[in-house]
Design a protein around this motif. Structure first.
Motif, PDB file in Angstrom:
ATOM      1  N   ASP A   1       0.842  -1.213   0.000  1.00 41.98           N
ATOM      2  CA  ASP A   1       0.000   0.000   0.000  1.00 41.98           C
ATOM      3  C   ASP A   1       0.870   1.253   0.000  1.00 41.98           C
ATOM      4  N   ALA A   2       1.852   1.280   0.920  1.00 41.62           N
ATOM      5  CA  ALA A   2       2.694   2.472   1.066  1.00 41.62           C
ATOM      6  C   ALA A   2       3.522   2.703  -0.193  1.00 41.62           C
ATOM      7  N   ILE A   3       4.033   1.631  -0.770  1.00 41.63           N
ATOM      8  CA  ILE A   3       4.859   1.784  -1.976  1.00 41.63           C
ATOM      9  C   ILE A   3       4.015   2.291  -3.134  1.00 41.63           C
ATOM     10  N   ARG A   4       2.806   1.738  -3.277  1.00 40.88           N
ATOM     11  CA  ARG A   4       1.955   2.206  -4.383  1.00 40.88           C
ATOM     12  C   ARG A   4       1.562   3.667  -4.186  1.00 40.88           C
ATOM     13  N   ALA A   5       1.237   4.028  -2.932  1.00 39.32           N
ATOM     14  CA  ALA A   5       0.683   5.360  -2.694  1.00 39.32           C
ATOM     15  C   ALA A   5       1.756   6.437  -2.568  1.00 39.32           C
ATOM     16  N   THR A   6       2.900   6.099  -1.944  1.00 38.96           N
ATOM     17  CA  THR A   6       3.876   7.160  -1.616  1.00 38.96           C
ATOM     18  C   THR A   6       5.288   6.863  -2.110  1.00 38.96           C
ATOM     19  N   ALA A   7       5.510   5.674  -2.656  1.00 41.27           N
ATOM     20  CA  ALA A   7       6.846   5.266  -3.110  1.00 41.27           C
ATOM     21  C   ALA A   7       7.850   5.282  -1.959  1.00 41.27           C
ATOM     22  N   GLU A   8       7.344   5.125  -0.751  1.00 43.93           N
ATOM     23  CA  GLU A   8       8.239   5.173   0.409  1.00 43.93           C
ATOM     24  C   GLU A   8       7.830   4.125   1.443  1.00 43.93           C
ATOM     25  N   VAL A   9       8.838   3.504   2.084  1.00 44.80           N
ATOM     26  CA  VAL A   9       8.601   2.606   3.215  1.00 44.80           C
ATOM     27  C   VAL A   9       9.248   3.251   4.432  1.00 44.80           C
ATOM     28  N   ARG A  10       8.482   3.393   5.506  1.00 43.00           N
ATOM     29  CA  ARG A  10       8.989   4.032   6.731  1.00 43.00           C
ATOM     30  C   ARG A  10       8.860   3.044   7.877  1.00 43.00           C
ATOM     31  N   GLU A  11       9.996   2.612   8.436  1.00 39.31           N
ATOM     32  CA  GLU A  11       9.972   1.603   9.504  1.00 39.31           C
ATOM     33  C   GLU A  11      11.107   1.840  10.484  1.00 39.31           C
TER      34      GLU A  11
ATOM     35  N   ASP B   1      12.094   4.673  17.389  1.00 38.67           N
ATOM     36  CA  ASP B   1      10.923   4.053  18.027  1.00 38.67           C
ATOM     37  C   ASP B   1       9.806   5.085  18.208  1.00 38.67           C
ATOM     38  N   ASP B   2      10.184   6.295  18.653  1.00 35.05           N
ATOM     39  CA  ASP B   2       9.159   7.320  18.910  1.00 35.05           C
ATOM     40  C   ASP B   2       8.446   7.715  17.618  1.00 35.05           C
ATOM     41  N   GLN B   3       9.229   7.849  16.538  1.00 37.58           N
ATOM     42  CA  GLN B   3       8.599   8.205  15.249  1.00 37.58           C
ATOM     43  C   GLN B   3       7.664   7.089  14.783  1.00 37.58           C
ATOM     44  N   ALA B   4       8.099   5.838  14.993  1.00 40.03           N
ATOM     45  CA  ALA B   4       7.259   4.706  14.584  1.00 40.03           C
ATOM     46  C   ALA B   4       5.965   4.690  15.395  1.00 40.03           C
ATOM     47  N   ARG B   5       6.113   4.931  16.698  1.00 45.14           N
ATOM     48  CA  ARG B   5       4.933   4.959  17.578  1.00 45.14           C
ATOM     49  C   ARG B   5       3.909   5.987  17.063  1.00 45.14           C
ATOM     50  N   LEU B   6       4.419   7.204  16.755  1.00 45.37           N
ATOM     51  CA  LEU B   6       3.524   8.278  16.280  1.00 45.37           C
ATOM     52  C   LEU B   6       2.863   7.883  14.956  1.00 45.37           C
ATOM     53  N   GLN B   7       3.670   7.311  14.047  1.00 46.32           N
ATOM     54  CA  GLN B   7       3.131   6.938  12.730  1.00 46.32           C
ATOM     55  C   GLN B   7       2.046   5.883  12.876  1.00 46.32           C
ATOM     56  N   TRP B   8       2.302   4.850  13.670  1.00 46.47           N
ATOM     57  CA  TRP B   8       1.346   3.751  13.776  1.00 46.47           C
ATOM     58  C   TRP B   8       0.092   4.193  14.531  1.00 46.47           C
ATOM     59  N   ARG B   9       0.277   5.104  15.529  1.00 46.06           N
ATOM     60  CA  ARG B   9      -0.917   5.636  16.204  1.00 46.06           C
ATOM     61  C   ARG B   9      -1.792   6.381  15.196  1.00 46.06           C
ATOM     62  N   ALA B  10      -1.141   7.184  14.344  1.00 42.89           N
ATOM     63  CA  ALA B  10      -1.896   7.950  13.338  1.00 42.89           C
ATOM     64  C   ALA B  10      -2.610   7.012  12.373  1.00 42.89           C
ATOM     65  N   GLU B  11      -2.033   5.813  12.158  1.00 43.69           N
ATOM     66  CA  GLU B  11      -2.668   4.832  11.265  1.00 43.69           C
ATOM     67  C   GLU B  11      -3.736   4.013  11.977  1.00 43.69           C
ATOM     68  N   GLY B  12      -3.914   4.257  13.288  1.00 45.03           N
ATOM     69  CA  GLY B  12      -4.994   3.593  14.010  1.00 45.03           C
ATOM     70  C   GLY B  12      -4.607   2.314  14.722  1.00 45.03           C
TER      71      GLY B  12
END
Ligand SMILES: NC(=O)c1ccc[n+]([C@@H]2O[C@H](COP(=O)([O-])OP(=O)(O)OC[C@H]3O[C@@H](n4cnc5c(N)ncnc54)[C@H](OP(=O)(O)O)[C@@H]3O)[C@@H](O)[C@H]2O)c1
Length: 291
Positions: A137-147, A212-223
């Motif tokens: 999904d992320a690659i199709r939509a944004t051409a980016e993987v963030r982990e 870790d903190d950035q991942a936490r924020l990203q995943w919270r925003a994703e629900g």
């Protein structure tokens, strides 16, 4: 002989079923919900049962001479606690050979399998290449993987190779009492894999390593629920270095080299192209886990 395949509707099990069928074996697929098995190939017998409720498995085991058993269930890959009951039922039903998808480390399932009197083999894939489908999904939509944990290296195996090893062990002799760790030919970082997908698709893709903190924020925003976020971060923080060790299992059992991630990416390139529809659920998706 009839071979019972558990996990048959999943990423790996579908390949196990396909390989056994192509080799001319009679295959019975276990599922909790028959609808999940509706798109299995013609010729597969479907049996309904739940591995966490062994009393539901009698019909699935009847007449089976070999079983492929997944060693964990659920989104959090919780170890199967019903190993003693399942292996006892299997032995009682006349099953002779079992492959167990587990690492064979000390624990209830391992003890139950070793004590079962069955001809057992543990088969353990460190990680499936198909887990990269969770990026689609992320690659199709944004051409980016963030982990997070961008430096981690994993000797991921092509799930088709894992299935070929399982099918070979189930149907051939000489593997009793063995523990096989199945890997691909190299240990790659997530950035290496994204680069392989970029080569395969001809698209410019980016990997961004998160704290870790950035991942936490990203995943919270994703629900994602807090429980799921903690599970993923704990898992990555405690993964042993051995996940980067390449093993010779595929070459030894199958007599050919394991498929590379480049090959996997080429075979799945369409899924990562911008126009593709999502055909694959996100793996390790904790969003459906209750908090
Ligand atoms: N992903 C990885 O990198 C990795 C690495 C090592 C090991 N594993 C293990 O590999 C196994 C298969 O993974 P996968 O990705 O192929 O699976 P998947 O695509 O997530 O599908 C799960 C499969 O397990 C079956 N299942 C789950 N709970 C069950 C239960 N209580 N009773 C009966 N069947 C149950 C499901 O059947 P129905 O929904 O049809 O009932 C489905 O076929 C899992 O045990 C996983 O822990 C995965």
């Amino acid at each position: 002989m009839t071979i019972l395949v558990t996990g048959a509707t999943g990423t790996l099990g579908r390949h196990v079923v396909g390989r056994l069928l192509r080799d001319g074996h009679r295959v019975r697929a276990l599922t909790r919900t028959p609808a999940a098995a509706a798109d299995l190939p013609a010729g597969v017998e479907v049996a309904v049962g739940d591995l966490t409720e062994p009393e539901t498995l009698a019909a699935a085991l009847e007449g089976a001479r070999a079983v492929h058993l997944i060693g964990a269930t659920g989104h959090d890959h919780a170890p199967l606690r019903t190993g003693p009951q399942i292996t006892a039922m299997a032995a009682g039903a006349g099953v002779r050979r079992i492959t167990v998808l587990a690492d064979g480390s000390e624990g209830g399932l391992t003890r139950a399998v070793r004590d079962s009197g069955l001809e057992w083999t543990f088969v353990w894939p460190i990680d499936y290449m198909a887990n990269a489908l969770g990026w689609a999904d992320a690659i199709r939509a944004t051409a980016e993987v963030r982990e997070p944990y961008g430096a981690r290296r994993t000797a991921s195996a092509d799930e088709r190779d894992v299935a070929d090893v399982i099918a070979t062990v189930l149907t051939g002799g000489g593997h009793a009492g063995r523990r096989y760790v199945v890997t691909g030919p190299e240990a790659l970082t997530p950035a290496d894999k994204v680069a392989a997908i970029a080569r395969a698709t001809g698209r410019e893709l980016r990997f961004t390593a998160l704290t870790d903190d950035q991942a936490r924020l990203q995943w919270r925003a994703e629900g994602w629920p807090e429980e799921g976020i903690s599970f993923m971060l704990d898992m990555w923080a405690t993964v042993p270095g051995s996940v980067a060790e390449v093993t010779p299992t595929v070459e030894r059992i199958l007599g050919r080299p394991p498929r590379s991630f480049d090959r996997w990416a080429t075979d799945h390139a369409d899924t990562f192209r911008a126009h593709a529809r999502n055909q694959h659920p996100v793996k390790c998706d904790m969003r459906s886990t209750s908090t």
